[in-house]
Design a protein around this motif. Structure first.
Motif, PDB file in Angstrom:
ATOM      1  N   UNK A   8       0.861  -1.184   0.000  1.00 12.44           N
ATOM      2  CA  UNK A   8       0.000   0.000   0.000  1.00 12.44           C
ATOM      3  C   UNK A   8       0.898   1.234   0.000  1.00 12.44           C
ATOM      4  N   UNK A   9       0.310   2.400  -0.277  1.00 11.85           N
ATOM      5  CA  UNK A   9       1.031   3.664  -0.219  1.00 11.85           C
ATOM      6  C   UNK A   9       0.157   4.678   0.508  1.00 11.85           C
ATOM      7  N   UNK A  10       0.798   5.509   1.331  1.00  7.81           N
ATOM      8  CA  UNK A  10       0.066   6.547   2.073  1.00  7.81           C
ATOM      9  C   UNK A  10       0.843   7.847   1.989  1.00  7.81           C
ATOM     10  N   UNK A  11       0.150   8.952   2.252  1.00 10.11           N
ATOM     11  CA  UNK A  11       0.821  10.245   2.276  1.00 10.11           C
ATOM     12  C   UNK A  11       0.423  11.002   3.544  1.00 10.11           C
ATOM     13  N   UNK A  12       1.363  11.782   4.025  1.00  6.70           N
ATOM     14  CA  UNK A  12       1.124  12.651   5.183  1.00  6.70           C
ATOM     15  C   UNK A  12       1.495  14.064   4.768  1.00  6.70           C
ATOM     16  N   UNK A  13       0.709  15.042   5.237  1.00  8.14           N
ATOM     17  CA  UNK A  13       0.896  16.426   4.811  1.00  8.14           C
ATOM     18  C   UNK A  13       0.993  17.364   6.019  1.00  8.14           C
ATOM     19  N   UNK A  14       1.746  18.445   5.804  1.00  7.41           N
ATOM     20  CA  UNK A  14       1.878  19.478   6.835  1.00  7.41           C
ATOM     21  C   UNK A  14       2.112  20.818   6.138  1.00  7.41           C
ATOM     22  N   UNK A  15       1.414  21.835   6.578  1.00  6.60           N
ATOM     23  CA  UNK A  15       1.573  23.180   6.002  1.00  6.60           C
ATOM     24  C   UNK A  15       2.446  24.012   6.925  1.00  6.60           C
ATOM     25  N   UNK A  16       3.499  24.620   6.327  1.00  5.49           N
ATOM     26  CA  UNK A  16       4.431  25.431   7.112  1.00  5.49           C
ATOM     27  C   UNK A  16       4.832  26.652   6.291  1.00  5.49           C
ATOM     28  N   UNK A  17       4.677  27.822   6.889  1.00  9.83           N
ATOM     29  CA  UNK A  17       5.030  29.085   6.221  1.00  9.83           C
ATOM     30  C   UNK A  17       4.347  29.218   4.862  1.00  9.83           C
ATOM     31  N   UNK A  18       3.090  28.797   4.833  1.00  9.00           N
ATOM     32  CA  UNK A  18       2.319  28.930   3.604  1.00  9.00           C
ATOM     33  C   UNK A  18       2.622  27.882   2.556  1.00  9.00           C
ATOM     34  N   UNK A  19       3.534  26.943   2.855  1.00  8.79           N
ATOM     35  CA  UNK A  19       3.884  25.895   1.901  1.00  8.79           C
ATOM     36  C   UNK A  19       3.492  24.537   2.476  1.00  8.79           C
ATOM     37  N   UNK A  20       3.021  23.688   1.600  1.00  7.24           N
ATOM     38  CA  UNK A  20       2.582  22.359   2.038  1.00  7.24           C
ATOM     39  C   UNK A  20       3.675  21.326   1.799  1.00  7.24           C
ATOM     40  N   UNK A  21       3.970  20.547   2.817  1.00  2.45           N
ATOM     41  CA  UNK A  21       4.930  19.452   2.721  1.00  2.45           C
ATOM     42  C   UNK A  21       4.134  18.153   2.604  1.00  2.45           C
ATOM     43  N   UNK A  22       4.408  17.392   1.565  1.00  2.00           N
ATOM     44  CA  UNK A  22       3.742  16.104   1.363  1.00  2.00           C
ATOM     45  C   UNK A  22       4.786  15.000   1.330  1.00  2.00           C
ATOM     46  N   UNK A  23       4.566  13.983   2.145  1.00  2.00           N
ATOM     47  CA  UNK A  23       5.483  12.842   2.218  1.00  2.00           C
ATOM     48  C   UNK A  23       4.714  11.586   1.857  1.00  2.00           C
ATOM     49  N   UNK A  24       5.288  10.763   1.009  1.00  4.88           N
ATOM     50  CA  UNK A  24       4.663   9.486   0.634  1.00  4.88           C
ATOM     51  C   UNK A  24       5.571   8.329   1.044  1.00  4.88           C
ATOM     52  N   UNK A  25       4.961   7.295   1.588  1.00  5.83           N
ATOM     53  CA  UNK A  25       5.703   6.109   1.984  1.00  5.83           C
ATOM     54  C   UNK A  25       4.888   4.857   1.670  1.00  5.83           C
ATOM     55  N   UNK A  26       5.623   3.764   1.385  1.00  8.38           N
ATOM     56  CA  UNK A  26       4.988   2.480   1.156  1.00  8.38           C
ATOM     57  C   UNK A  26       4.802   1.738   2.474  1.00  8.38           C
ATOM     58  N   UNK A  27       3.820   0.837   2.484  1.00  8.60           N
ATOM     59  CA  UNK A  27       3.620  -0.072   3.598  1.00  8.60           C
ATOM     60  C   UNK A  27       3.423  -1.477   3.063  1.00  8.60           C
ATOM     61  N   UNK A  28       3.655  -2.470   3.888  1.00  8.31           N
ATOM     62  CA  UNK A  28       3.579  -3.852   3.422  1.00  8.31           C
ATOM     63  C   UNK A  28       3.113  -4.762   4.546  1.00  8.31           C
ATOM     64  N   UNK A  29       2.680  -5.953   4.160  1.00 10.72           N
ATOM     65  CA  UNK A  29       2.173  -6.914   5.136  1.00 10.72           C
ATOM     66  C   UNK A  29       2.043  -8.279   4.490  1.00 10.72           C
ATOM     67  N   UNK A  44       4.662   7.005   6.759  1.00  8.69           N
ATOM     68  CA  UNK A  44       4.540   8.354   6.195  1.00  8.69           C
ATOM     69  C   UNK A  44       4.558   9.401   7.301  1.00  8.69           C
ATOM     70  N   UNK A  45       3.846   9.131   8.393  1.00  9.33           N
ATOM     71  CA  UNK A  45       3.819  10.094   9.496  1.00  9.33           C
ATOM     72  C   UNK A  45       5.181  10.211  10.166  1.00  9.33           C
ATOM     73  N   UNK A  46       5.873   9.083  10.319  1.00  5.30           N
ATOM     74  CA  UNK A  46       7.216   9.106  10.914  1.00  5.30           C
ATOM     75  C   UNK A  46       8.176   9.920  10.041  1.00  5.30           C
ATOM     76  N   UNK A  47       8.075   9.765   8.735  1.00  3.73           N
ATOM     77  CA  UNK A  47       8.937  10.526   7.826  1.00  3.73           C
ATOM     78  C   UNK A  47       8.609  12.010   7.881  1.00  3.73           C
ATOM     79  N   UNK A  48       7.315  12.332   7.950  1.00  2.00           N
ATOM     80  CA  UNK A  48       6.917  13.738   8.040  1.00  2.00           C
ATOM     81  C   UNK A  48       7.413  14.359   9.341  1.00  2.00           C
ATOM     82  N   UNK A  49       7.304  13.629  10.442  1.00  2.00           N
ATOM     83  CA  UNK A  49       7.811  14.127  11.727  1.00  2.00           C
ATOM     84  C   UNK A  49       9.317  14.361  11.657  1.00  2.00           C
ATOM     85  N   UNK A  50      10.023  13.463  10.964  1.00  2.00           N
ATOM     86  CA  UNK A  50      11.467  13.629  10.822  1.00  2.00           C
ATOM     87  C   UNK A  50      11.821  14.869  10.031  1.00  2.00           C
ATOM     88  N   UNK A  51      11.081  15.120   8.952  1.00  2.00           N
ATOM     89  CA  UNK A  51      11.317  16.322   8.152  1.00  2.00           C
ATOM     90  C   UNK A  51      11.046  17.583   8.967  1.00  2.00           C
TER      91      UNK A  51
END
Length: 325
Positions: A8-29, A44-51
């Motif tokens: 599967x693939x998911x994305x996490x987003x965050x808006x900062x200083x008027x710009x949107x950050x979008x991170x996509x990551x794969x998942x598996x099982x 995806x959320x872990x990667x966004x938190x890291x950024x």
């Protein structure tokens, strides 16, 4: 070694200083699609938190099946399971054996001299240039000789490389000598040696290994194993051996459909893949992926290796005398 059934693939987003950050990551099982999706969302959320914390991370992971994958399991269709050994179909359609602890080593014959060899030839020519410049006390002579060394080193390296191989009996004999030297320094090791279309395949039979065992890295370096293969063994924590022919070597002109062959594919495109696989498998019955040559070393075969060796030999056509492809 992980070769998941579900992706599967998911994305996490965050808006900062008027710009949107979008991170996509794969998942598996291996359990189900829902767990794969949950894994993707967590990553995806872990990667966004890291950024957000200032880490330098890629915003998107490349969708690749094997070579080049970093931190992501093998993304290939599972064709068959034999206990802990998995047979997968790679990105160009061939079947591959995947094992977590039985050491396979691919040794490709170098058609061109290595960069290190070419640099060595240039260094030797440059040393002669320095000597000529010093003896003649002429900067011009030095410059001319160094220029000749630079221009001629590539051509000369190729000729010296071919001469070296001829004096040592050719590619096969040279590679075999490397293996024998390794065994002399590591008594107790045992290899089954196979001929492949582009080189050799060595299967260590005396015991099992973890892919990140320092002994594996030492073995790969001494035997001259393909660097990409060695790197992917460490990354994916498994060893691989191709079991069926490469399509272009047996006249299958078209690539695995749909391109680029990364698993999984959309349901509406599965029929194109199945049609291609059916044609490929029909052609592949007339070819072998490798041919058994000999046993080198102690001859010991550990029970855990014996079952994988039998499976490899049966599925690759190693004893079939079919043409290699």
């Amino acid at each position: 070694m992980i070769v998941p059934q579900y992706w599967a693939e998911a994305r996490a987003q965050h808006r900062r200083n008027g710009k949107q950050i979008t991170v996509r990551r794969f998942g598996w099982s291996d359990v189900g699609q829902a767990e794969a999706q949950a894994n993707a969302e967590r990553r995806a959320q872990e990667a966004l938190d890291g950024l957000r914390d200032g880490e330098k991370l890629a915003r998107r992971e490349p969708k690749v099946p094997y070579n080049g994958a970093e931190g992501v399991p093998i993304r290939e269709e599972i064709v068959a399971r034999h206990d802990d050994v998995l047979i997968t179909r790679n990105s160009y359609g061939a079947r591959c054996l995947n094992t977590a602890d039985v050491l396979f080593a691919d040794i490709d014959f170098e058609q061109q001299p290595s960069l290190r060899f070419a640099i060595g030839v240039f260094a030797a020519l440059a040393a002669l240039g320095l000597l000529a410049g010093w003896l003649s006390e002429s900067v011009q002579v030095l410059a001319v000789v160094l220029l000749i060394a630079l221009l001629a080193s590539g051509l000369l390296a190729g000729r010296v490389h071919r001469l070296y191989l001829e004096l040592n009996g050719g590619h096969l004999a040279t590679a075999r000598k490397r293996i024998l030297r390794f065994i002399e320094r590591n008594p107790g090791w045992s290899f089954r040696l196979y001929r492949t279309p582009a080189g050799l395949r060595a299967l260590a039979t005396h015991r099992t290994f973890a892919a990140d065992d320092p002994a594996v890295a030492h073995c790969f370096s001494a035997l001259g194993v393909d660097p990409m293969y060695a790197r992917m063994c460490q990354r994916q924590k498994c060893f691989r051996a191709r079991l069926s022919a490469k399509p272009w070597r047996m006249g299958v002109a078209h690539h695995l459909k749909p391109r680029p062959g990364v698993w999984p594919v959309a349901p509406e495109r599965l029929h194109a893949r199945r049609d291609w696989v059916e044609r490929y498998e029909t052609a592949a019955r007339g070819y072998a992926a490798c041919s058994f040559l000999e046993v080198l070393g102690s001859g010991v075969v550990a029970p855990a290796v014996a079952r994988v060796q039998w499976l490899h030999d049966e599925l690759s056509g190693a004893q079939s005398r079919l043409p290699l492809a």
